[in-house]
Every structure is written in C-alpha cells, then in structure tokens.
Design a protein around this motif. Structure first.
Motif, PDB file in Angstrom:
ATOM      1  N   ILE A  85       0.818  -1.218   0.000  1.00  0.00           N
ATOM      2  CA  ILE A  85       0.000   0.000   0.000  1.00  0.00           C
ATOM      3  C   ILE A  85       0.848   1.262   0.000  1.00  0.00           C
ATOM      4  O   ILE A  85       0.337   2.365   0.204  1.00  0.00           O
ATOM      5  CB  ILE A  85      -0.991   0.026   1.184  1.00  0.00           C
ATOM      6  N   GLY A  86       2.168   1.142  -0.257  1.00  0.00           N
ATOM      7  CA  GLY A  86       3.008   2.318  -0.339  1.00  0.00           C
ATOM      8  C   GLY A  86       2.892   3.173   0.917  1.00  0.00           C
ATOM      9  O   GLY A  86       2.851   2.680   2.041  1.00  0.00           O
ATOM     10  N   SER A  87       2.810   4.472   0.723  1.00  0.00           N
ATOM     11  CA  SER A  87       2.868   5.402   1.850  1.00  0.00           C
ATOM     12  C   SER A  87       1.611   5.449   2.713  1.00  0.00           C
ATOM     13  O   SER A  87       1.629   6.090   3.762  1.00  0.00           O
ATOM     14  CB  SER A  87       3.186   6.812   1.345  1.00  0.00           C
ATOM     15  N   LEU A  88       0.555   4.769   2.323  1.00  0.00           N
ATOM     16  CA  LEU A  88      -0.557   4.592   3.247  1.00  0.00           C
ATOM     17  C   LEU A  88      -0.067   3.875   4.507  1.00  0.00           C
ATOM     18  O   LEU A  88      -0.661   3.991   5.586  1.00  0.00           O
ATOM     19  CB  LEU A  88      -1.694   3.819   2.580  1.00  0.00           C
ATOM     20  N   SER A  89       1.058   3.161   4.375  1.00  0.00           N
ATOM     21  CA  SER A  89       1.715   2.520   5.523  1.00  0.00           C
ATOM     22  C   SER A  89       2.021   3.517   6.625  1.00  0.00           C
ATOM     23  O   SER A  89       2.079   3.153   7.811  1.00  0.00           O
ATOM     24  CB  SER A  89       3.026   1.859   5.080  1.00  0.00           C
ATOM     25  N   LYS A  90       2.246   4.767   6.259  1.00  0.00           N
ATOM     26  CA  LYS A  90       2.625   5.776   7.258  1.00  0.00           C
ATOM     27  C   LYS A  90       1.535   5.999   8.306  1.00  0.00           C
ATOM     28  O   LYS A  90       1.830   6.421   9.428  1.00  0.00           O
ATOM     29  CB  LYS A  90       2.979   7.093   6.562  1.00  0.00           C
ATOM     30  N   THR A  91       0.275   5.727   7.964  1.00  0.00           N
ATOM     31  CA  THR A  91      -0.770   5.879   8.975  1.00  0.00           C
ATOM     32  C   THR A  91      -0.592   4.847  10.083  1.00  0.00           C
ATOM     33  O   THR A  91      -1.002   5.096  11.226  1.00  0.00           O
ATOM     34  CB  THR A  91      -2.178   5.766   8.357  1.00  0.00           C
ATOM     35  N   PHE A  92       0.020   3.712   9.766  1.00  0.00           N
ATOM     36  CA  PHE A  92       0.305   2.709  10.795  1.00  0.00           C
ATOM     37  C   PHE A  92       1.482   3.158  11.666  1.00  0.00           C
ATOM     38  O   PHE A  92       1.535   2.814  12.853  1.00  0.00           O
ATOM     39  CB  PHE A  92       0.581   1.353  10.154  1.00  0.00           C
ATOM     40  N   VAL A  93       2.405   3.921  11.089  1.00  0.00           N
ATOM     41  CA  VAL A  93       3.459   4.539  11.907  1.00  0.00           C
ATOM     42  C   VAL A  93       2.812   5.533  12.870  1.00  0.00           C
ATOM     43  O   VAL A  93       3.195   5.631  14.043  1.00  0.00           O
ATOM     44  CB  VAL A  93       4.517   5.232  11.040  1.00  0.00           C
ATOM     45  N   GLY A  94       1.814   6.266  12.374  1.00  0.00           N
ATOM     46  CA  GLY A  94       1.083   7.184  13.238  1.00  0.00           C
ATOM     47  C   GLY A  94       0.392   6.457  14.372  1.00  0.00           C
ATOM     48  O   GLY A  94       0.439   6.889  15.535  1.00  0.00           O
ATOM     49  N   ALA A  95      -0.256   5.334  14.057  1.00  0.00           N
ATOM     50  CA  ALA A  95      -0.948   4.562  15.091  1.00  0.00           C
ATOM     51  C   ALA A  95       0.043   3.998  16.103  1.00  0.00           C
ATOM     52  O   ALA A  95      -0.225   3.995  17.319  1.00  0.00           O
ATOM     53  CB  ALA A  95      -1.753   3.435  14.448  1.00  0.00           C
ATOM     54  N   ALA A  96       1.191   3.525  15.622  1.00  0.00           N
ATOM     55  CA  ALA A  96       2.212   2.997  16.527  1.00  0.00           C
ATOM     56  C   ALA A  96       2.776   4.104  17.415  1.00  0.00           C
ATOM     57  O   ALA A  96       3.050   3.882  18.605  1.00  0.00           O
ATOM     58  CB  ALA A  96       3.328   2.337  15.726  1.00  0.00           C
ATOM     59  N   THR A  97       2.951   5.294  16.855  1.00  0.00           N
ATOM     60  CA  THR A  97       3.404   6.440  17.646  1.00  0.00           C
ATOM     61  C   THR A  97       2.397   6.759  18.740  1.00  0.00           C
ATOM     62  O   THR A  97       2.759   6.976  19.908  1.00  0.00           O
ATOM     63  CB  THR A  97       3.599   7.674  16.746  1.00  0.00           C
ATOM     64  N   ALA A  98       1.116   6.783  18.378  1.00  0.00           N
ATOM     65  CA  ALA A  98       0.064   7.070  19.348  1.00  0.00           C
ATOM     66  C   ALA A  98       0.055   6.036  20.469  1.00  0.00           C
ATOM     67  O   ALA A  98      -0.113   6.371  21.646  1.00  0.00           O
ATOM     68  CB  ALA A  98      -1.294   7.122  18.644  1.00  0.00           C
ATOM     69  N   LYS A  99       0.232   4.758  20.106  1.00  0.00           N
ATOM     70  CA  LYS A  99       0.239   3.701  21.113  1.00  0.00           C
ATOM     71  C   LYS A  99       1.434   3.844  22.048  1.00  0.00           C
ATOM     72  O   LYS A  99       1.291   3.681  23.275  1.00  0.00           O
ATOM     73  CB  LYS A  99       0.267   2.332  20.434  1.00  0.00           C
ATOM     74  N   TYR A 117       6.193  -4.662  16.954  1.00  0.00           N
ATOM     75  CA  TYR A 117       5.395  -3.758  17.780  1.00  0.00           C
ATOM     76  C   TYR A 117       4.053  -3.461  17.116  1.00  0.00           C
ATOM     77  O   TYR A 117       3.002  -3.465  17.770  1.00  0.00           O
ATOM     78  CB  TYR A 117       6.170  -2.462  18.023  1.00  0.00           C
ATOM     79  N   VAL A 118       4.074  -3.189  15.813  1.00  0.00           N
ATOM     80  CA  VAL A 118       2.831  -2.915  15.087  1.00  0.00           C
ATOM     81  C   VAL A 118       1.936  -4.146  15.082  1.00  0.00           C
ATOM     82  O   VAL A 118       0.713  -4.037  15.284  1.00  0.00           O
ATOM     83  CB  VAL A 118       3.137  -2.446  13.649  1.00  0.00           C
ATOM     84  N   LYS A 119       2.517  -5.309  14.880  1.00  0.00           N
ATOM     85  CA  LYS A 119       1.703  -6.529  14.857  1.00  0.00           C
ATOM     86  C   LYS A 119       1.001  -6.737  16.204  1.00  0.00           C
ATOM     87  O   LYS A 119      -0.211  -7.009  16.242  1.00  0.00           O
ATOM     88  CB  LYS A 119       2.571  -7.736  14.530  1.00  0.00           C
ATOM     89  N   GLU A 120       1.743  -6.583  17.295  1.00  0.00           N
ATOM     90  CA  GLU A 120       1.177  -6.831  18.618  1.00  0.00           C
ATOM     91  C   GLU A 120       0.142  -5.793  19.020  1.00  0.00           C
ATOM     92  O   GLU A 120      -0.906  -6.141  19.593  1.00  0.00           O
ATOM     93  CB  GLU A 120       2.303  -6.857  19.654  1.00  0.00           C
ATOM     94  N   ASN A 121       0.399  -4.538  18.691  1.00  0.00           N
ATOM     95  CA  ASN A 121      -0.417  -3.452  19.232  1.00  0.00           C
ATOM     96  C   ASN A 121      -1.456  -2.888  18.275  1.00  0.00           C
ATOM     97  O   ASN A 121      -2.392  -2.208  18.725  1.00  0.00           O
ATOM     98  CB  ASN A 121       0.492  -2.321  19.714  1.00  0.00           C
ATOM     99  N   ILE A 122      -1.305  -3.155  16.974  1.00  0.00           N
ATOM    100  CA  ILE A 122      -2.244  -2.604  15.983  1.00  0.00           C
ATOM    101  C   ILE A 122      -2.935  -3.713  15.196  1.00  0.00           C
ATOM    102  O   ILE A 122      -4.166  -3.795  15.158  1.00  0.00           O
ATOM    103  CB  ILE A 122      -1.528  -1.637  15.007  1.00  0.00           C
ATOM    104  N   PRO A 143       9.224   0.945   7.435  1.00  0.00           N
ATOM    105  CA  PRO A 143       8.058   1.593   8.060  1.00  0.00           C
ATOM    106  C   PRO A 143       7.366   2.615   7.161  1.00  0.00           C
ATOM    107  O   PRO A 143       6.149   2.788   7.237  1.00  0.00           O
ATOM    108  CB  PRO A 143       8.656   2.265   9.303  1.00  0.00           C
ATOM    109  N   GLU A 144       8.132   3.276   6.295  1.00  0.00           N
ATOM    110  CA  GLU A 144       7.546   4.350   5.492  1.00  0.00           C
ATOM    111  C   GLU A 144       6.691   3.873   4.340  1.00  0.00           C
ATOM    112  O   GLU A 144       5.936   4.656   3.775  1.00  0.00           O
ATOM    113  CB  GLU A 144       8.639   5.293   4.973  1.00  0.00           C
ATOM    114  N   GLY A 145       6.779   2.569   3.971  1.00  0.00           N
ATOM    115  CA  GLY A 145       5.984   2.198   2.808  1.00  0.00           C
ATOM    116  C   GLY A 145       5.859   0.729   2.500  1.00  0.00           C
ATOM    117  O   GLY A 145       5.585   0.373   1.364  1.00  0.00           O
ATOM    118  N   SER A 146       6.060  -0.162   3.470  1.00  0.00           N
ATOM    119  CA  SER A 146       6.100  -1.585   3.151  1.00  0.00           C
ATOM    120  C   SER A 146       5.036  -2.415   3.844  1.00  0.00           C
ATOM    121  O   SER A 146       5.200  -3.609   4.001  1.00  0.00           O
ATOM    122  CB  SER A 146       7.486  -2.158   3.482  1.00  0.00           C
TER     123      SER A 146
END
Length: 419
Positions: free
Chosen positions: A95-109, A248-253, A294-297
């Motif tokens: 999904i390319g840079s849509l991945s960045k929203t998951f970085v946002g979610a991980a940051t929030a967590k 971390y993303v797998k466990e928390n998101i 993290p930025e796009g994979s």
C-alpha cells in the motif's frame, strides 16, 4: 510514495454502463458513463468492473464505510493477469505510503504506554545522536517526524537505489525487471535491518551521510515530505519499546484489529496470495522490498484494511477503545502544525501522519506498481479505502493513477449519496 514519480522521471528519461457493438465486427466497445444520482450496490459493482476495462488497468479493491458499518467491499480485475487470478478482498497488496498511517498509530500507542510524548526530543530516545548538518543547533521532536517538519529530507539521488531491492528468486527476464535492475540500479537481495539502513544516512561512516539529507530550517517551521524521516520514526519506536517496529505494530495494531493477513515484514508475505505489481497490464514487475520499511512496506488485504478503516472512523468520533483510549484517537487526528506550514496544494494540516484537507482526513500511497488511498470524513460519518496493483510512479504513467482514483471516488460519492 509522494516523491517517487519525480525521482523515477529523473532516473528514467458513472452510474451505468453503455455497451455499444462495433458495426464492422463483433468486438464490443465499452464506455464508462458518468455516475448518476441513484446508485445501487449492483450498479456500483458494474461501474467498477467497467472501469477496469475502460482504463486498461490490472486490479483494485474498495471498501466503503458508512455510519459505523461496511456497506461495500469488493475486488475487481486481476491480481495476476497472465494466470487470470482475480483481485479479491483477500488479495495481499503493498500500500506504499498509506503505511505511514500505521506509523502514526504505533506512535500514538507508544505515547499512551508512556514511552515518550510528541514533545520529546528524538535524541533523548535514540542510541545515537541525530545532528542536522545544516542547522546543528536544531532540536528535532517526535512531532516533527510525524508531521514531515523535522528538517530531514529525501535526497532524490540516492533514495530509490539506497532503499529498494529486488527480492531473490524472482523472474528477472522481463522488460520491467530490466528497468528496476538496469534503469534504476537496484540490487537483488533481501532487505537489510532498519538500524543498518538508517546508519547509512545518520552515521558518519554511512554511504549517504551528508548535509543533503537536511534542510537549513528550524524544526516545525517548514514542511517537506520525507520517507527517510518516517523510517527514522520507526526506529524511534524500536528504541523506546525494545521491540522491532514490525513486531510492535503486529502486537499493538494488527492483532487487536484482527488484521491477520497484514505485515510490515516482506519475508512473511505469502507470494501466492499477493497481487503482482504492474508498470502496465503487459509488464509485470518482480516483487521487491525496501530497507526503510516503516515508510511504505505494509502488505495487507482489502478485508483487513476494512477492519482498520472501520476502527479509525469510530475512533475519530471518540467511539472506539480497541487500540487506545478515545483521547489518543483524538491525538492521532489533531492538527499539529501552524496554519500555512503545509503547502496548500498538498493539504491544510497534519495529524500524526494523517493529513487534513477539505473536511477529510486522508493519506495515499504510490510505489513501484502499487497505489492506494484512504479517506475519512472528519465527523466519522463515512470513509473509504482503495488498494491496487496499478502503477502511479513511472513517468510514462503520470496521471494514470490519479485518473482512475478520481473515477473510483466519483462512484463512491454517488453511492454514498444514494444510500
């Protein structure tokens, strides 16, 4: 990704369908009509199926959320044209840079867990010091990375060749493979670790270390979309939590949202289920990975993204606690920059990677042979996501993805108004 079209250019010099038969032979000319004021699920399905033909694109999938429910979810076209493998809700796609929203979610967590705040200097977290070589006194905060205002910028001369690799055991005989290997200069290998990749930019002995990774601006005062800075945010999360970013993303998101067919780790992808990326319908690309993942994979499915989108639309209204407390969802979608910092042509402001524009929160993604887009109304009343194996990065395809995306959005909006 936003900068890819420009970089590759440098490197590579509505709601019914009208079917008309040609009088000279039995071939059928398919015409896509403008969306009408009344749109049923069946008509929207036909509209999207016809769009595949009229635009001559491989495949895409769409999920639409309205009033806290999935009201439409389906795939169209092909994940694999040669083998006539349909693009479905279970097809995995980058999904390319849509991945960045998951970085946002991980940051929030991580903020909710008390690892840091948006105001924490990243050098208080990282094991090595990051110094802006053009403005050494600059103090980069977590919020600067999440809003593309850190002063860390992408260098077009090394971003693609330094980040992307063609994965081993791929068919490298086709024209598209030659473009990646010979035109872009990519190597064949598995991705290296995130710390090793970032070390090439931020350690003094790194291949890409230098002043051209930075701009001479105070953090928070200027906006420049940065994939490298987003990868660095992934490493900030790693450093703070003691877990790899993908774990971390797998466990928390992902697991809380039952996104069981989604991963940031390209080595976990089942290539029998993934959509082949295409330059065009005649030129399939080999599968690839990127070191700064993290930025796009993120690789995921329309079904999984439906779960994510549904939770975000609820969270934006303060009605979800699946991932974090309602106040943390609010933080995710709170504008963080002074008015006018983000160029008007791009957006109005930034949350945590999500950006606001015209009463919606959104993010898109373009990488080699894949494109995506997600939008949520700022009141949470509706949202939609599009994934595809349509290219929007190579110069020869300039405008192709935008045209297809616009027509998909026209169908979505007509459907929402009719139901």
């Amino acid at each position: 990704m936003t900068t890819l079209a420009r970089i590759i250019g440098l490197l590579l010099l509505s709601l019914f369908v009208t079917l008309t038969s040609c009088s000279s032979d039995d071939n059928e000319v398919v015409v896509l009509s403008e969306p009408s004021d009344t749109m049923t699920t069946a008509e929207l399905t036909t509209y999207f199926q016809t769009l595949i033909e009229t635009e001559n694109v491989p495949g895409f999938a769409v999920t639409i959320i309205e009033n806290d429910a999935i009201v439409f979810q389906s795939g169209f076209g092909f994940a694999d044209i040669q083998n006539q493998k349909a693009y479905t809700n279970q097809t995995q796609n980058g999904i390319g840079s849509l991945s960045k929203t998951f970085v946002g979610a991980a940051t929030a967590k991580a903020i909710e867990q008390g690892h840091f705040t948006l105001e924490t200097p990243i050098n208080d977290i990282l094991p090595v010091e990051i110094v802006n070589l053009q403005k050494p006194e600059a103090v980069i905060l977590v919020k600067h990375l999440t809003t593309h205002s850190s002063g860390i910028i992408d260098n077009p001369s090394n971003y693609i060749v330094g980040n992307y690799v063609v994965l081993p055991d791929q068919d490298l005989n086709g024209e598209a493979a030659g473009i990646l290997l010979n035109g872009l200069g990519l190597e064949v290998s598995n991705p290296i670790s995130l710390p090793d990749y970032l070390g090439e930019y931020f350690l003094e002995d790194g291949v890409f270390y230098g002043a051209d990774t930075y701009s001479n601006v105070a953090p928070g005062s200027s906006w420049s979309y940065s994939n490298v800075a987003t990868s660095l945010m992934g490493f900030v999360i790693e450093s703070a939590t003691g877990q790899s970013f993908d774990a971390y993303v797998k466990e928390n998101i992902l697991l809380p949202l039952q996104m069981n067919s989604s991963t940031f780790n390209i080595l976990e992808v089942d290539f029998s289920k993934i959509a082949i990326p295409y330059i065009d319908t005649a030129r399939p690309l080999p599968f690839y990975g990127n070191h700064g993942y993290p930025e796009g994979s993120m690789h995921t499915t329309n079904e999984d993204l439906g779960n994510y989108l549904l939770d975000m639309t609820r969270g934006i209204k303060g009605q979800s606690s699946t991932l974090f407390a309602p106040s943390i969802y609010e933080l995710l979608f709170t504008e963080q920059l002074p008015d006018g910092t983000v160029p008007n042509a791009f957006a109005e402001n930034h949350g945590l990677y999500w950006y606001s524009k015209n009463g919606k929160w959104m993010h898109g993604g373009n990488s080699l042979g894949v494109s995506s887009h997600m939008e949520i109304a700022d009141n949470g009343s509706y949202g939609f996501v599009i994934t595809s194996n349509i290219d929007g990065t190579f110069t020869e395809n300039e405008g192709k993805w935008e045209t297809v995306k616009q027509k998909i959005e026209e169908g979505i909006q007509a459907f929402l108004k009719s139901n």
